[in-house]
Design a protein around this motif. Structure first.
Motif, PDB file in Angstrom:
ATOM      1  N   GLY A 121      35.781  34.666  37.190  1.00 55.62           N
ATOM      2  CA  GLY A 121      34.664  33.770  36.932  1.00 55.62           C
ATOM      3  C   GLY A 121      33.303  34.362  37.250  1.00 55.62           C
ATOM      4  O   GLY A 121      32.306  33.633  37.289  1.00 55.62           O
ATOM      5  N   GLU A 122      33.224  35.691  37.489  1.00 54.97           N
ATOM      6  CA  GLU A 122      31.959  36.355  37.784  1.00 54.97           C
ATOM      7  C   GLU A 122      31.837  37.600  36.906  1.00 54.97           C
ATOM      8  O   GLU A 122      32.822  38.298  36.652  1.00 54.97           O
ATOM      9  CB  GLU A 122      31.889  36.769  39.262  1.00 54.97           C
ATOM     10  N   ASP A 123      30.606  37.883  36.433  1.00 55.63           N
ATOM     11  CA  ASP A 123      30.379  39.041  35.564  1.00 55.63           C
ATOM     12  C   ASP A 123      30.713  40.327  36.304  1.00 55.63           C
ATOM     13  O   ASP A 123      30.515  40.452  37.523  1.00 55.63           O
ATOM     14  CB  ASP A 123      28.917  39.096  35.091  1.00 55.63           C
ATOM     15  N   ALA A 124      31.205  41.310  35.509  1.00 57.76           N
ATOM     16  CA  ALA A 124      31.514  42.631  36.069  1.00 57.76           C
ATOM     17  C   ALA A 124      31.059  43.684  35.071  1.00 57.76           C
ATOM     18  O   ALA A 124      30.747  43.382  33.915  1.00 57.76           O
ATOM     19  CB  ALA A 124      33.011  42.767  36.347  1.00 57.76           C
ATOM     20  N   ASN A 125      30.999  44.942  35.515  1.00 58.82           N
ATOM     21  CA  ASN A 125      30.669  46.067  34.626  1.00 58.82           C
ATOM     22  C   ASN A 125      31.251  47.333  35.217  1.00 58.82           C
ATOM     23  O   ASN A 125      31.639  47.384  36.383  1.00 58.82           O
ATOM     24  CB  ASN A 125      29.152  46.192  34.422  1.00 58.82           C
ATOM     25  N   LYS A 131      35.496  30.036  38.642  1.00 60.95           N
ATOM     26  CA  LYS A 131      35.318  31.076  39.644  1.00 60.95           C
ATOM     27  C   LYS A 131      36.558  31.197  40.534  1.00 60.95           C
ATOM     28  O   LYS A 131      37.127  30.203  40.950  1.00 60.95           O
ATOM     29  CB  LYS A 131      34.086  30.759  40.487  1.00 60.95           C
ATOM     30  N   GLY A 132      36.922  32.470  40.759  1.00 64.67           N
ATOM     31  CA  GLY A 132      38.056  32.760  41.636  1.00 64.67           C
ATOM     32  C   GLY A 132      39.401  32.704  40.943  1.00 64.67           C
ATOM     33  O   GLY A 132      40.437  32.878  41.602  1.00 64.67           O
ATOM     34  N   ASP A 133      39.478  32.462  39.622  1.00 65.27           N
ATOM     35  CA  ASP A 133      40.764  32.309  38.927  1.00 65.27           C
ATOM     36  C   ASP A 133      40.922  33.445  37.917  1.00 65.27           C
ATOM     37  O   ASP A 133      40.412  33.384  36.792  1.00 65.27           O
ATOM     38  CB  ASP A 133      40.813  30.957  38.230  1.00 65.27           C
ATOM     39  N   PHE A 134      41.642  34.519  38.291  1.00 61.22           N
ATOM     40  CA  PHE A 134      41.894  35.634  37.374  1.00 61.22           C
ATOM     41  C   PHE A 134      42.780  35.207  36.192  1.00 61.22           C
ATOM     42  O   PHE A 134      42.636  35.724  35.090  1.00 61.22           O
ATOM     43  CB  PHE A 134      42.559  36.796  38.132  1.00 61.22           C
ATOM     44  N   GLU A 135      43.701  34.309  36.464  1.00 58.82           N
ATOM     45  CA  GLU A 135      44.660  33.942  35.410  1.00 58.82           C
ATOM     46  C   GLU A 135      43.960  33.302  34.202  1.00 58.82           C
ATOM     47  O   GLU A 135      44.414  33.452  33.080  1.00 58.82           O
ATOM     48  CB  GLU A 135      45.706  32.983  35.995  1.00 58.82           C
TER      49      GLU A 135
END
Length: 302
Positions: free
Chosen positions: A230-234, A258-262
């Motif tokens: 639930g958070e942007d990455a690069n 947020k916090g849920d990879f699934e």
């Protein structure tokens, strides 16, 4: 011949203008009272052979019918056979079955044909414009496009039949380094056995994919399927040992919780320039990157 009075002469020998001279007047010459071509004469038109010289002419009698009265020989046009009586109007032209009216049907068909031609022309122009837009959108630019929710999937994982290559991040042909490792704890990965690569959230971790079978050098797109909590990455993207112009952006396009990879599985892409044959593509977590992401699959698109 001596000058003097030679006596009376015949009428045809008299000078018709003798009355103008003194000697003529002395002999009793008088101005003529009538006759063609002489002064004070009156010329009247007569029928050939009618005039009798030496006789008194009868006075002129005008034709029958005084001024303003109809002549006996005059016949009005309306009294002739087939003429229209005075005060009546001519009959209107027929427009029934015996006589054809304006060809309004032909005009209507022509107008419809013109409108149809205009509509067809506009449709062709719009179709060509959409095609150009689509072609320009398919070409890779300097800035990565935003990912959609649906994951585009290549048709084959092999490039031997002409299709572009595809690979699972957890495949044995993919090299992992810096703490990156295969995992299958989070559900939703499309890799074989539900496996994916985790541990990319530390500086120095990397996933390197050697791409073979590129038939033509040029611009391509590298698609990456990933998951974020639930958070942007690069991450830093390297092509054949050279950093790409833009990092690999792994944003939260689907707005996952947020916090849920699934529930965070989605796809992004970046433009790359590949050589003919084999190419090496590396996704690494460098200084300044936000690398908290799981990597599922890679594939190349023209």
């Amino acid at each position: 011949m001596t000058p003097g009075d030679n006596g009376a002469s015949t009428p045809e020998e008299d000078d018709p203008f003798g009355y103008l001279y003194a000697d003529g007047q002395a002999r009793g010459a008088q101005p003529p009272s009538g006759g063609y071509g002489y002064p004070n004469s009156v010329s009247r038109v007569r029928t050939v052979g009618e005039r009798q010289y030496g006789q008194q002419q009868p006075p002129y009698v005008p034709p029958q019918g005084a001024y303003g009265q109809p002549n006996a020989h005059y016949q009005a046009p309306e009294t002739l056979p087939g003429a229209t009586p005075p005060g009546s109007r001519p009959p209107a032209p027929r427009s029934g079955p015996g006589r054809r009216g304006p060809n309004t049907k032909g005009l209507l068909i022509g107008a419809i044909a013109v409108v149809a031609a205009v509509v067809v022309g506009i449709s062709i122009a719009m179709f060509n414009g959409n095609s150009d837009d689509k072609n320009s959108d398919d070409q890779a630019g300097a800035t990565p496009a935003q990912s959609q929710n649906a994951d585009p999937t290549p048709t084959s994982s092999s490039s031997s039949d002409g299709t572009l290559p595809k690979a699972d991040a957890a495949d044995s042909s993919v090299q992992l380094a810096g703490g990156a490792a295969v995992s299958s704890d989070v559900k939703g990965a499309k890799g074989a056995g539900g496996r994916y690569v985790a541990g990319l959230n530390q500086v120095g971790a990397s996933v390197t994919w050697t791409v073979g079978g590129i038939r033509e050098a040029g611009s391509y797109r590298l698609y990456v399927r990933y998951s974020i909590p639930g958070e942007d990455a690069n991450a830093t993207l390297t092509v054949n040992g050279k950093p790409n112009q833009q990092p690999l952006g792994m944003k939260n396009f689907i707005h996952s919780p947020k916090g849920d990879f699934e529930k965070g599985w989605q796809t992004t892409w970046a433009p790359v320039t590949l050589n003919q044959g084999a190419n090496t593509l590396s996704i690494a977590c460098g200084q300044g990157n936000q690398c908290n992401a799981l990597i599922d699959q890679f594939y190349i698109s023209k």
